[in-house]
Design a protein around this motif. Structure first.
Motif, short mmCIF file in Angstrom:
data_model
loop_
_atom_site.label_atom_id
_atom_site.label_comp_id
_atom_site.label_asym_id
_atom_site.label_seq_id
_atom_site.Cartn_x
_atom_site.Cartn_y
_atom_site.Cartn_z
N CYS A 1 39.17 9.57 25.59
CA CYS A 1 38.42 8.63 24.74
C CYS A 1 37.68 9.37 23.63
O CYS A 1 37.57 8.88 22.50
CB CYS A 1 37.43 7.83 25.59
SG CYS A 1 38.18 6.56 26.63
N GLU A 2 37.17 10.56 23.94
CA GLU A 2 36.48 11.34 22.91
C GLU A 2 37.47 11.84 21.86
O GLU A 2 37.16 11.84 20.66
CB GLU A 2 35.75 12.52 23.56
CG GLU A 2 34.57 12.11 24.42
CD GLU A 2 33.71 13.30 24.82
OE1 GLU A 2 33.39 14.12 23.95
OE2 GLU A 2 33.38 13.42 26.02
N TYR A 3 38.66 12.28 22.31
CA TYR A 3 39.60 12.86 21.36
C TYR A 3 40.40 11.82 20.59
O TYR A 3 40.55 11.92 19.36
CB TYR A 3 40.58 13.79 22.08
CG TYR A 3 41.60 14.39 21.14
CD1 TYR A 3 41.21 15.30 20.16
CD2 TYR A 3 42.94 14.02 21.20
CE1 TYR A 3 42.13 15.82 19.26
CE2 TYR A 3 43.87 14.54 20.31
CZ TYR A 3 43.45 15.44 19.34
OH TYR A 3 44.36 15.95 18.44
N PHE B 1 37.87 12.25 28.67
CA PHE B 1 37.96 13.16 27.53
C PHE B 1 38.96 12.64 26.49
O PHE B 1 38.81 12.91 25.29
CB PHE B 1 38.35 14.56 28.01
CG PHE B 1 37.27 15.22 28.83
CD1 PHE B 1 36.08 15.63 28.25
CD2 PHE B 1 37.44 15.41 30.19
CE1 PHE B 1 35.08 16.24 29.00
CE2 PHE B 1 36.45 16.02 30.96
CZ PHE B 1 35.26 16.42 30.37
N ARG C 1 31.44 8.80 21.20
CA ARG C 1 30.36 9.68 21.65
C ARG C 1 30.36 9.69 23.18
O ARG C 1 30.71 8.70 23.82
CB ARG C 1 29.01 9.19 21.13
CG ARG C 1 28.87 9.22 19.61
CD ARG C 1 27.49 8.75 19.19
NE ARG C 1 27.29 8.87 17.75
CZ ARG C 1 27.53 7.89 16.88
NH1 ARG C 1 27.97 6.70 17.31
NH2 ARG C 1 27.33 8.09 15.59
N PRO C 2 29.93 10.82 23.80
CA PRO C 2 29.91 10.89 25.27
C PRO C 2 29.16 9.73 25.92
O PRO C 2 29.63 9.17 26.92
CB PRO C 2 29.21 12.23 25.54
CG PRO C 2 29.53 13.06 24.34
CD PRO C 2 29.54 12.09 23.18
N TYR D 1 32.00 17.47 23.04
CA TYR D 1 31.72 16.72 21.81
C TYR D 1 32.61 17.17 20.67
O TYR D 1 32.85 16.42 19.71
CB TYR D 1 30.25 16.91 21.41
CG TYR D 1 29.71 15.82 20.50
CD1 TYR D 1 29.03 14.74 21.03
CD2 TYR D 1 29.90 15.87 19.13
CE1 TYR D 1 28.53 13.73 20.21
CE2 TYR D 1 29.41 14.87 18.29
CZ TYR D 1 28.74 13.81 18.84
OH TYR D 1 28.27 12.81 18.03
N VAL E 1 31.27 6.66 26.04
CA VAL E 1 32.33 6.69 27.05
C VAL E 1 31.75 6.42 28.43
O VAL E 1 32.34 5.69 29.23
CB VAL E 1 33.06 8.05 27.04
CG1 VAL E 1 34.27 8.01 28.00
CG2 VAL E 1 33.54 8.41 25.64
N ARG F 1 35.41 14.84 19.67
CA ARG F 1 35.08 13.79 18.69
C ARG F 1 35.21 14.34 17.27
O ARG F 1 35.76 13.68 16.39
CB ARG F 1 33.68 13.26 18.95
CG ARG F 1 33.11 12.34 17.85
CD ARG F 1 31.76 11.79 18.28
NE ARG F 1 30.97 11.32 17.17
CZ ARG F 1 31.02 10.09 16.65
NH1 ARG F 1 31.87 9.21 17.14
NH2 ARG F 1 30.23 9.74 15.66
#
Length: 473
Positions: free
Chosen positions: A275-277, A273, A282-283, A417, A286, A420
């Motif tokens: 990496c998304e923030y 998570f 995008r999921p 999501y 990751v 992101r």
């Protein structure tokens, strides 16, 4: 001339004598005629059959029936030759599109065509249940993989679906029905609603309408229509607002609390998570991430990663290899394309700790299916990427743990999501040029600004005059 059913017609018809061809074993007889100067012929095993066929053509010509220039047949016969029902056409459209689109796009086309088919029945007698029809269409007829690549008219459906498929093949409307605006409107209205009768999102309507338009455009391409009937229908879809809703955006303190909650609930996913923030990934990107993608992970300062693909959870019915996952290029990028993304110090720390505590899967993938308490023990036999259901379940628990009751019930970070969205918004708010943010995020600048422009803080205040006096100066 052209009639209302897409045929190019002519009254210039000439009938010729039958030609006999003597073979080694038997003779054949070829009927010959011409329409608007173009010659046609058809071969028969007996002279009587050839004479009967030509007699039919002669009678039609004498009665003033126009002939189709493409097939050479009288209009009534040609109309039967060209016509096809919606079910057959929709299946052929799926097959034509299949090799050129992603598994997710394939699934979306199937969902749209299924919804459209439900209002395109010519006869309701003996109609199967809606659930059975959906299963037959979405689970088999509109999936080329489920049919093993065989055209629907030659494929053998599963035993439980055979009666449903037979009924559908005989009871959907002919394509000519779309020349009636009422039929086209009925489909568009159906595409704008959910199974429960409620309206779908405007973006979903736009996507479904595009798919339906493509299916009818394919009929135009096959010369089954002169023009696309949808273009003559004045049907307006609800307005679509692409902008991100500010209410879903977590501020930095909230995002850190959410990540910390994940670390307590399921430690091996905290960096996921993150990496998304922190990187705006995008999921699917990751889930695709491997140790080799992390170019630099310094002890201090910023690092860098090079993204080279995405792992989509597609389902067997939509993939080419029968797998539930599909390894794809980066979204909207060519094969073998890459994208460089900076790794901020906070994410460097998360990834470093993840590698030290959990390592990677056998193929170097960072976030894999795990077993054991808190998901701490990676099992070699389960080296697949972490399942989306696991991510959804963990995120729901993290929101409940990190947020207040009011926040938990709100839209705040409702989906992973949304992390992101929060990242890209922060980059823009921090003054990072839109061109750079678009490059890191894998967007075009236009899409980036269309989606995130309404979330950039400070623009309203910066645009206001310092005082009322300035307005009059």
């Amino acid at each position: 001339m052209t009639d209302g059913t897409h045929m190019d017609l002519s009254y210039d018809v000439r009938i010729y004598k039958i030609e006999e061809y003597k073979g080694k074993k038997k003779a054949t007889y070829r009927a010959r005629w011409a329409v608007a100067g173009k010659r046609f012929g058809d071969t028969f095993t007996t002279k009587k059959l050839a004479e009967t066929f030509l007699a039919g053509l002669t009678k039609a010509a004498r009665e003033g029936v126009p002939f189709d220039k493409r097939s050479g047949l009288p209009a009534p016969m040609a109309r039967k030759l060209y016509t096809r029902n919606w079910f057959t056409h929709a299946c052929q459209y799926v097959d034509a599109k299949w090799p050129h689109i992603s598994p997710g796009h394939r699934r979306g086309i199937s969902e749209t065509l299924t919804q459209a088919t439900l209002v395109l029945f010519e006869d309701e007698r003996g109609k199967p249940s809606e659930a059975a029809i959906r299963k037959a269409l979405h689970g088999w007829a509109f999936s080329k993989s489920a049919r093993n690549g065989v055209p629907v008219e030659k494929a053998e459906p599963p035993e439980d679906l055979r009666p449903v498929i037979r009924w559908l093949a005989s009871n959907t409307v002919e394509l000519t029905a779309f020349e009636d605006a009422a039929t086209t409107r009925r489909v568009l209205d159906a595409l704008a609603t959910r199974q429960n009768g409620k309206a779908v999102a405007a973006s979903t309507i736009t996507r479904r309408r595009a798919t339906f338009h493509g299916a009818i455009a394919y009929a135009v391409e096959l010369k089954l229509f002169n023009t696309n009937p949808l273009e003559t229908v004045n049907w307006k879809a609800p307005k679509h607002d692409d902008k991100v809703d500010r209410r879903v955006l977590a501020n930095p303190d909230q995002a850190r609390s959410l990540l910390a909650a994940v670390g307590e609930i399921y430690p091996s996913l905290e960096a996921y998570f993150g990496c998304e923030y922190y990187a705006g990934m995008r999921p699917a990107e990751v889930r695709h991430l491997r140790r080799s993608n992390l170019l630099t992970l310094p002890e201090e300062g910023w690092g860098e990663m090079l993204l080279d693909g995405s792992t989509q959870q597609t389902g067997q019915a939509w993939s080419d290899n029968g797998e539930v996952r599909d390894e794809r290029p980066l979204k909207h990028r060519a094969d073998n394309s890459t994208r460089s993304v900076p790794i901020c110090p906070e994410l460097v720390a998360l990834l470093t700790r993840h590698l030290e505590q959990f390592g990677t899967g056998p193929d170097g993938r960072l976030f894999v299916t795990r077993v054991g308490r808190f998901g701490r023990v990676p099992l070699k036999a389960y080296c697949n990427p972490v399942h989306p259901n696991t991510l959804t379940r963990v995120w729901a628990k993290a929101r409940k743990k990190a947020l207040t009751k009011e926040q938990f019930l709100s839209l705040l970070a409702r989906r992973p999501y949304d992390l992101r969205h929060a990242c890209l918004t922060l980059w823009l708010n921090a003054g990072v040029p839109a061109t750079q943010v678009a490059e890191w995020a894998g967007h075009s600048v236009k899409v980036l600004l269309d989606v995130y422009a309404g979330c950039i803080d400070g623009q309203e205040e910066a645009a206001k005059p310092d005082s009322v006096d300035r307005l009059g100066s």
